[in-house]
Enzyme design. Structure first.
Site, short mmCIF file in Angstrom:
data_model
loop_
_atom_site.label_atom_id
_atom_site.label_comp_id
_atom_site.label_asym_id
_atom_site.label_seq_id
_atom_site.Cartn_x
_atom_site.Cartn_y
_atom_site.Cartn_z
CG ASN A 1 -0.43 -0.29 2.52
OD1 ASN A 1 0.57 -1.00 2.65
ND2 ASN A 1 -1.05 0.25 3.54
CD GLU B 1 -1.66 4.61 4.64
OE1 GLU B 1 -1.21 5.46 5.43
OE2 GLU B 1 -2.34 3.63 5.02
CB CYS C 1 -5.19 -1.52 -1.83
SG CYS C 1 -6.49 -0.86 -0.78
CD GLU D 1 -5.25 -6.13 -1.48
OE1 GLU D 1 -4.79 -4.98 -1.35
OE2 GLU D 1 -5.94 -6.68 -0.61
CB CYS E 1 -10.63 -3.04 0.77
SG CYS E 1 -10.08 -2.47 -0.84
CB CYS F 1 -8.50 -5.06 -3.21
SG CYS F 1 -7.47 -3.58 -3.13
N1 THU Z 1 -5.22 -1.78 2.52
C1 THU Z 1 -4.65 -2.54 1.54
O1 THU Z 1 -3.53 -2.26 1.08
N2 THU Z 1 -5.34 -3.60 1.06
C2 THU Z 1 -6.56 -3.98 1.53
O2 THU Z 1 -7.19 -4.85 0.93
C3 THU Z 1 -7.09 -3.38 2.76
C4 THU Z 1 -6.53 -2.04 3.08
C5 THU Z 1 -4.48 -0.62 3.01
C6 THU Z 1 -5.05 0.71 2.56
C7 THU Z 1 -4.54 1.65 3.62
O3 THU Z 1 -3.26 2.10 3.24
C8 THU Z 1 -4.41 0.78 4.86
O4 THU Z 1 -4.48 -0.57 4.43
C9 THU Z 1 -5.52 1.02 5.90
O5 THU Z 1 -6.77 0.93 5.30
#
Ligand code: THU
Length: 130
Positions: free
Chosen positions: A39, A41, A50, A52, A83, A86
């Site tokens: 991920n 941000e 994310c 994925e 999520c 994803c």
């Molecule tokens: N996140 C992912 O990278 N993949 C997911 O499927 C769930 C959430 C990340 C996004 C964000 O940077 C952090 O987790 C908190 O939501």
């Protein structure tokens, strides 16, 4: 290297200064190639991506378009679930029978199919006229 090792290694590079929640994802193609993502941000929160999505972007950039297996890992009490967005992103390149392993850092794994993660998936057939 196993998918777990690949996902755990790329997770270390996650850029998650806002949530503090690092995620790693690894995808294997039918030909055995492995692509990873973490991920990333952003101070403008909705612009974050994310793990994925990063792994899928790496796969597409390499000219591959099929996912045979996926693995997602984070430091979570339960194996981390992808999520909703994803799940749909994975479904673009993976059949509903593809195994997606959810994991945490202490070795708990939950093995699911994409169909279990995304029941009632929207697909291109849904855009056919009735
Ligand atoms: N996140 C992912 O990278 N993949 C997911 O499927 C769930 C959430 C990340 C996004 C964000 O940077 C952090 O987790 C908190 O939501």
């Amino acid at each position: 290297m196993t998918l777990r090792d690949a996902a755990a290694a790329v997770r270390e590079n996650a850029y998650a200064p806002y949530s503090g929640f690092k995620v790693g994802a690894a995808l294997r193609t039918p030909g055995g190639q492995v692509f990873t993502g973490c991920n990333v941000e952003n101070v403008a929160y909705p612009e974050g991506t994310c793990a994925e999505a990063g792994a899928i972007a790496a796969m597409i950039a390499a000219g591959e378009t099929l996912i045979a297996e996926a693995y997602v890992i984070a430091d979570s009490p339960e194996p981390v679930p992808p999520c909703g967005g994803c799940r749909q992103k994975l479904a673009e390149f993976a059949g509903l029978d593809v195994v997606v392993t959810l994991a945490n850092l202490v070795g708990v794994e939950k093995v699911m199919t994409l169909g279990q993660l995304l029941p009632g998936a929207f697909g291109k057939g849904h855009m056919d006229p009735a």
